[in-house]
Motif scaffolding. Sequence first.
Motif, short mmCIF file in Angstrom:
data_model
loop_
_atom_site.label_atom_id
_atom_site.label_comp_id
_atom_site.label_asym_id
_atom_site.label_seq_id
_atom_site.Cartn_x
_atom_site.Cartn_y
_atom_site.Cartn_z
N GLY A 3 40.04 53.07 24.87
CA GLY A 3 38.70 53.64 24.79
C GLY A 3 37.64 52.58 25.02
N SER A 4 37.76 51.45 24.36
CA SER A 4 36.76 50.40 24.55
C SER A 4 36.96 49.71 25.89
N TYR A 5 38.19 49.68 26.39
CA TYR A 5 38.41 49.06 27.70
C TYR A 5 37.66 49.81 28.79
N ALA A 6 37.64 51.12 28.72
CA ALA A 6 37.04 51.93 29.80
C ALA A 6 35.59 51.55 30.04
N TRP A 7 34.81 51.43 28.98
CA TRP A 7 33.39 51.12 29.20
C TRP A 7 33.15 49.63 29.37
N ARG A 8 33.96 48.82 28.72
CA ARG A 8 33.78 47.37 28.93
C ARG A 8 34.08 46.99 30.37
N PHE A 9 35.00 47.70 31.01
CA PHE A 9 35.30 47.41 32.40
C PHE A 9 34.09 47.73 33.29
N LEU A 10 33.39 48.82 33.01
CA LEU A 10 32.19 49.13 33.80
C LEU A 10 31.12 48.06 33.58
N THR A 24 45.87 38.97 41.69
CA THR A 24 46.22 38.95 40.26
C THR A 24 45.04 39.45 39.44
N GLY A 25 45.19 39.42 38.16
CA GLY A 25 44.10 39.83 37.27
C GLY A 25 44.35 41.19 36.67
N GLY A 26 43.27 41.85 36.28
CA GLY A 26 43.40 43.16 35.65
C GLY A 26 43.80 43.05 34.20
N SER A 27 44.40 44.10 33.69
CA SER A 27 44.69 44.17 32.26
C SER A 27 45.76 45.22 32.01
N PRO A 28 46.60 45.00 31.00
CA PRO A 28 47.58 46.04 30.64
C PRO A 28 46.90 47.34 30.18
N TRP A 29 45.62 47.27 29.80
CA TRP A 29 44.93 48.51 29.40
C TRP A 29 44.63 49.39 30.60
N MET A 30 44.55 48.80 31.78
CA MET A 30 44.10 49.58 32.95
C MET A 30 44.93 50.83 33.19
N ALA A 44 37.13 42.21 31.11
CA ALA A 44 36.97 43.28 30.12
C ALA A 44 38.08 43.25 29.08
N HIS A 45 39.25 42.78 29.49
CA HIS A 45 40.40 42.80 28.58
C HIS A 45 40.14 42.01 27.31
N ASP A 46 39.48 40.88 27.48
CA ASP A 46 39.34 39.97 26.34
C ASP A 46 38.59 40.59 25.18
N GLN A 47 37.70 41.52 25.46
CA GLN A 47 36.89 42.08 24.38
C GLN A 47 37.32 43.48 23.96
#
Lengths: 274, 274, 274
Positions: free
Chosen positions: B248-255, B191-197, B240-243
């Motif tokens: 666009g912001s998801y891409a770098w927050r995930f790294l 489980t986990g991840g984000s709808p932004w992925m 990363a999703h929470d922030q």
Amino acid sequence: MPDRSPTLAAQARLSHDLLQAVRRDAPLVQCLTNFVSMNYAANALLAIGASPAMVHAAEEAPEFARLSGAVVINIGTLSAPWLDSMLLTAGSAGRAGTPWVLDPVAHHATAFRRDAVARLLDLRPAVIRGNASEIIALAGGQSAGKGVDARDAVAQAEESARALAAARQTVVAVTGETDYVTDGSRALRITGGSPWMPRVTATGCALTAVVGAFAAVSRDDPYAAAVAALSCFGIAGASAHDQAQGPGSYAWRFLDALAALDAASLVRASPLRA
Amino acid sequence: MPDRSPTLAAQARLSHDLLQAVRRDAPLVQCLTNFVSMNYAANALLAIGASPAMVHAAEEAPEFARLSGAVVINIGTLSAPWLDSMLLTAGSAGRAGTPWVLDPVAHHATAFRRDAVARLLDLRPAVIRGNASEIIALAGGQSAGKGVDARDAVAQAEESARALAAARQTVVAVTGETDYVTDGSRALRITGGSPWMPRVTATGCALTAVVGAFAAVSRDDPYAAAVAALSCFGIAGASAHDQAQGPGSYAWRFLDALAALDAASLVRASPLRA
Amino acid sequence: MPDRSPTLAAQARLSHDLLQAVRRDAPLVQCLTNFVSMNYAANALLAIGASPAMVHAAEEAPEFARLSGAVVINIGTLSAPWLDSMLLTAGSAGRAGTPWVLDPVAHHATAFRRDAVARLLDLRPAVIRGNASEIIALAGGQSAGKGVDARDAVAQAEESARALAAARQTVVAVTGETDYVTDGSRALRITGGSPWMPRVTATGCALTAVVGAFAAVSRDDPYAAAVAALSCFGIAGASAHDQAQGPGSYAWRFLDALAALDAASLVRASPLRA
């Protein structure tokens, strides 16, 4: 240019409807685009609601073009095998009735590019998107640009754009501080964006890709597709500007703004001008 | 599926140990991956602690595979010269005992891709990572997907994944809202991840690359490697999703989240489910 | 090394002047660089004020090199057609008096790369930018590096760099925690940067591209060009560090910092050391 306010309002409503169609249909947009822009263009397509497919090889790109909602051809990092594939794919798109969009990046810089663009033009793109220098040179004028930058202002390219659109029966979009779109008879301008945009690589290429997304849901009216795509970039581009602190933050804030773009703002805060 | 809680706990501890091994050993992960994903996959590998090497030419990729901890082959932007090199490199990896991971991007879209994947499968990947549509089609089923998107749900692909893994003696990881990993007999969900992925291009390709990093430190157990990589993406992806405020912001927050991932969280907040 | 404080101060002032020249002239920097770095290198060039052109095909790259302010050749994702074009383009640049910069990425990893770099070196780059392992191997030494990472410290590469620069009449820049630049007789060190830098892919390649931008405005003094470029990366790199929370946020904050770099800080907070 005469006052076209009612037409502009209708055009703005049409942009609104087309953005909703892109988000509803998630059209498959096949891009044969340059290596610099591939990631950013794919992210821009996802942000606007489309489905990117970077499929370029001659072995499959023409076949894939029959499945695609639109094809985008960008010569930024051209090479001989890619050109072969672009020609085959544009031809296949034409036969299948798939609209295709041309980005003639720096086509006036070398003989290889000039020849490539001449052959692509004969395959009848639905829309051509370029900067002022590129459009002036494409219409046979003398451009001040040497590389990928526009050294000419959009206003100087309007006559070239109109002549090119009329001669080629296509839609020409010239982008810069204020954009200009024409199909040879109709024309309008689009405001918005940000001074950071030309400082972020591949924003122009991403715009061309997004024109493809709109062309996929507006096959009979590529003029409306170009206007809608440029309007989205105008509004989202201005919205991202307010929070960016430089080109690095602008790049991702713009993607966030594209994804968050309220379709109603295309009417409420229309960036269209006569 | 029977309750496998004890096994899940053991698997979570193993994921923890493998993440520490990746960070300690910084395995060299050679990627023959698509142009869209190269930068993001390299950054994901660096973020998790591995050492990326995008070495693809037939003149050197097979030689390099003997030095690599793992090889990752992704057909996203396939062309004939790249396919030649992929086949040679997968063969070389096999002879050297270097595990290799396959990402069969949109393999069902064209004849060129279908043929390419059939030939690659014969060279025995240690792990196959794909979306539901890709895995269903790979197992011979009828997929609803046309492009790179998954139009099928992961749950619909479970039987296909299990059959494919058993027939090919490999590990199959199907990713989506909830992921599924199987080696044909064992299976679990992540489980986990984000709808932004899925709204950020190349996150799937980056995941395949990170599976390679784990395969390099878990040569005898590619199932554990796939589970660990997907667990890292599950936890970092949710964090990363929470922030994030958009793709666009998801891409770098995930790294950032991948780099900051606390190995203990793989046990404490295990995303594994029966 | 003797105290060179007065020389360092003069060199810092020269860096300041060269940054202003880059921003004033926006030199056209033609990059034949790897696929991983293209986007980030183009964005770094735009951020510093230059004009990137990723033009690589043999059909046009040599012609384009005559228009370019500088050419940058980076073998990160080398292949046979690209190598052909690199050789032709470096030759064309040499004949036209266009300075060119070499980034010998992982040249010691395979026979294909070793041979490629040997042939490129004969075409006389104005500057070579590499990590310690690459420079040691280029000077004929035994490096500990296997892939693209530096496994050697910059200090261990200083003698190699000096010997290589003298033998090839070029400028060698070795980058790492503290950088080292030499033309075989002169030498200095550059501090700054951030531990996040090696955790973000393509920062080294972007630096090589920016060395090209400075070489374009300092044709007679490539040593000054390399020092200025590394100084900008040193100061902007340290400035970005303070606000970054990981490699993802560092990547874009660094671009913001490059664009916002106050030229006066190159003198006021000079990163140059004897």
